[in-house]
Design an enzyme around this catalytic site. Structure first.
Site, PDB file in Angstrom:
ATOM      1  N   ALA A  53       0.807  -1.213   0.000  1.00  0.00           N
ATOM      2  CA  ALA A  53       0.000   0.000   0.000  1.00  0.00           C
ATOM      3  C   ALA A  53       0.843   1.268   0.000  1.00  0.00           C
ATOM      4  CB  ALA A  53      -0.958   0.000   1.180  1.00  0.00           C
ATOM      5  N   THR A  54       2.057   1.199   0.521  1.00  0.00           N
ATOM      6  CA  THR A  54       2.925   2.381   0.461  1.00  0.00           C
ATOM      7  C   THR A  54       3.136   2.767  -1.000  1.00  0.00           C
ATOM      8  OG1 THR A  54       4.021   1.867   2.540  1.00  0.00           O
ATOM      9  CG2 THR A  54       5.256   3.236   0.993  1.00  0.00           C
TER      10      THR A  54
ATOM     11  N   SER B 204      -3.499  -3.664   0.717  1.00  0.00           N
ATOM     12  CA  SER B 204      -2.261  -4.363   1.071  1.00  0.00           C
ATOM     13  C   SER B 204      -2.614  -5.770   1.535  1.00  0.00           C
ATOM     14  CB  SER B 204      -1.572  -3.597   2.209  1.00  0.00           C
ATOM     15  OG  SER B 204      -0.398  -4.264   2.589  1.00  0.00           O
TER      16      SER B 204
ATOM     17  N   CYS C 246       4.375   1.533  11.755  1.00  0.00           N
ATOM     18  CA  CYS C 246       5.117   1.998  10.590  1.00  0.00           C
ATOM     19  C   CYS C 246       5.894   3.265  10.905  1.00  0.00           C
ATOM     20  CB  CYS C 246       4.154   2.272   9.442  1.00  0.00           C
ATOM     21  SG  CYS C 246       2.694   1.252   9.494  1.00  0.00           S
TER      22      CYS C 246
HETATM   23  N1  PMP Z   1      -1.895   2.669   4.888  1.00  0.00           N
HETATM   24  C1  PMP Z   1      -2.327   2.263   6.083  1.00  0.00           C
HETATM   25  C2  PMP Z   1      -3.575   2.850   6.660  1.00  0.00           C
HETATM   26  C3  PMP Z   1      -1.603   1.307   6.792  1.00  0.00           C
HETATM   27  O1  PMP Z   1      -2.027   0.900   7.992  1.00  0.00           O
HETATM   28  C4  PMP Z   1      -0.422   0.776   6.217  1.00  0.00           C
HETATM   29  C5  PMP Z   1       0.408  -0.267   6.944  1.00  0.00           C
HETATM   30  N2  PMP Z   1       0.909   0.171   8.180  1.00  0.00           N
HETATM   31  C6  PMP Z   1      -0.025   1.239   4.955  1.00  0.00           C
HETATM   32  C7  PMP Z   1      -0.792   2.182   4.321  1.00  0.00           C
HETATM   33  C8  PMP Z   1       1.228   0.730   4.293  1.00  0.00           C
HETATM   34  O2  PMP Z   1       1.020  -0.552   3.768  1.00  0.00           O
HETATM   35  P1  PMP Z   1       2.235  -1.487   3.327  1.00  0.00           P
HETATM   36  O3  PMP Z   1       2.787  -2.059   4.571  1.00  0.00           O
HETATM   37  O4  PMP Z   1       1.593  -2.515   2.428  1.00  0.00           O
HETATM   38  O5  PMP Z   1       3.193  -0.615   2.566  1.00  0.00           O
END
Ligand code: PMP
Length: 385
Positions: free
Chosen positions: A71-72, A199, A324
């Site tokens: 998702a990042t 994600s 994160c």
């Molecule tokens: N958006 C939200 C709301 C999240 O909780 C997260 C994960 N912490 C992310 C984006 C990032 O996702 P990913 O770990 O797949 O990069």
């Protein structure tokens, strides 16, 4: 170890693991999905099956799902891609102060390059109101980027209500649905969202794979952020990771099947935990349970130091907020935006339950928290004086 950190990541479902293994081990599983021979075509068929499974979870068409590394990357592609396609000069973007870092920092990056950004502040219940968003929209607004569910508080934004207004005004809507998928029903067929990030690892799938929904009709146009062989309709180049993709597809299929039973199960566990902990004096629930996703409970504890509390609770996997961004060790910017002072924001714990959490886990975790908060307060000269 009691695992109450499902908003950070979830364990891989055994069925997902089984589905992935042939694409790692089997002599017929290693073809490049872009290759035009039997091995490649077999891998491509698996990728397309998974694409349909992801699409089905959110009511999209398979061709609207673009694979990413998570998702990042989806958030980066959606926001930078939309703004770059339109051109930065004179462009305006609306987002909020409580977005995930991958949205906040992407918007800051664009701000430094001349894009004007409006940073909305949440209401007392932790959500961003429709009126607030619409009041921020200007003729030059290209995109609104808002999360569906906040990863620290679980607060649910009124996306269903907001989306048609933005469509009417010709403004693109990007939604980070990482914490919503598999917890709340999502139907992109009837909800006019243009771009939506997902994600796999928050849904009992593997890490390192995600997707971006990019609407076909009306078409959301993006400038690619990773250039190369033109994969994924030219929006995201790079050889597709068949095993990861198959894992994400399977995880989404399971999430769709289980949504109706998972969501009430999670909500019941979360309420059980709250009922056990609310007996403590000086404990505050961050966010409004009436507008909250079922899996997250965020509490602030008066009279304790957050870092000491977490250190004493080493047998619980919990988070001080967003895992994160917890590398920064600053009090949560989300809780500060909600009006908590630095001390209370710093003395907060995010508990997030999952499919594998049991009622016994909750009772044991609650007993540990009660004991350690009590012990720290007993040591504190300020508490009770
Ligand atoms: N958006 C939200 C709301 C999240 O909780 C997260 C994960 N912490 C992310 C984006 C990032 O996702 P990913 O770990 O797949 O990069």
């Amino acid at each position: 170890m009691i695992y109450l950190d499902h908003a950070a990541t979830t364990p891989l479902d055994p069925q997902v693991r089984e589905a992935m293994l042939p694409w790692l081990d089997d002599a017929v599983g290693y073809g490049n999905p872009a290759s035009d021979h039997a091995l490649g075509r077999r891998a491509w068929a698996a990728v397309e099956h998974a694409r349909a499974q992801v699409a089905a979870l959110v009511g999209a068409m398979p061709a609207e799902i673009i694979w990413t590394s998570g998702a990042t990357e989806s958030n980066n592609l959606a926001i930078k891609g939309a703004l770059e396609f339109r051109g930065h000069a004179g462009a305006h973007l609306v987002t909020s102060r409580i977005e995930h870092k991958s949205v906040v920092d992407t918007c800051r990056h664009l701000e430094a390059r001349g894009v004007r950004v409006t940073w909305l502040v949440p209401e007392a219940n932790g959500t961003i109101g429709v009126e607030q968003v619409l009041a921020a929209v200007r003729p030059e607004t290209v995109l609104v980027s808002l999360m569906w569910v906040n990863n620290e508080t679980g607060a649910i934004n009124p996306i269903h209500e907001l989306a048609p207004h933005l469509r009417e005004r010709g403004v693109l809507l990007h939604v980070d649905a990482v914490q919503a998928a598999g917890k709340l029903p999502i139907d992109l067929d009837t909800t006019p969202i243009d771009l939506l990030s997902l994600s796999a690892h928050k849904l009992h799938g593997p890490k390192g794979i995600g997707a971006l929904f990019v609407r076909k009709r009306p078409r959301a146009r993006l400038a690619p952020q990773i250039h190369g062989g033109g994969h994924e309709q030219g929006m995201r180049s790079g050889t597709l990771a068949t095993h990861q993709i198959v894992g994400m597809g399977c995880a989404c299929a399971l999430a769709a099947q289980r949504l109706a039973t998972d969501a009430p199960h999670l909500a019941a566990l979360r309420e059980q935990l709250w009922q056990r902990l609310r007996v403590l004096p000086g404990v505050y629930r961050n966010g409004d349970p009436a507008h909250s996703a079922p899996h997250i409970l965020n509490l602030s504890f008066e009279g304790v130091e957050g870092e000491s509390l977490r250190a004493r609770l080493g047998d619980l996997a919990i988070s001080s907020g967003s895992a994160c961004s917890s590398a920064t060790r600053e009090p949560s910017y989300v809780l500060r935006a909600l009006g908590r002072d630095d001390e209370l924001a710093g003395a907060s714990l995010r508990f997030s339950v999952g499919r594998t959490t049991t009622s016994e886990d909750i009772d044991r975790a609650a007993a540990r928290v009660l004991a350690e908060v009590g012990a720290l307060r007993a040591l504190s000269p300020r508490w009770g004086t």
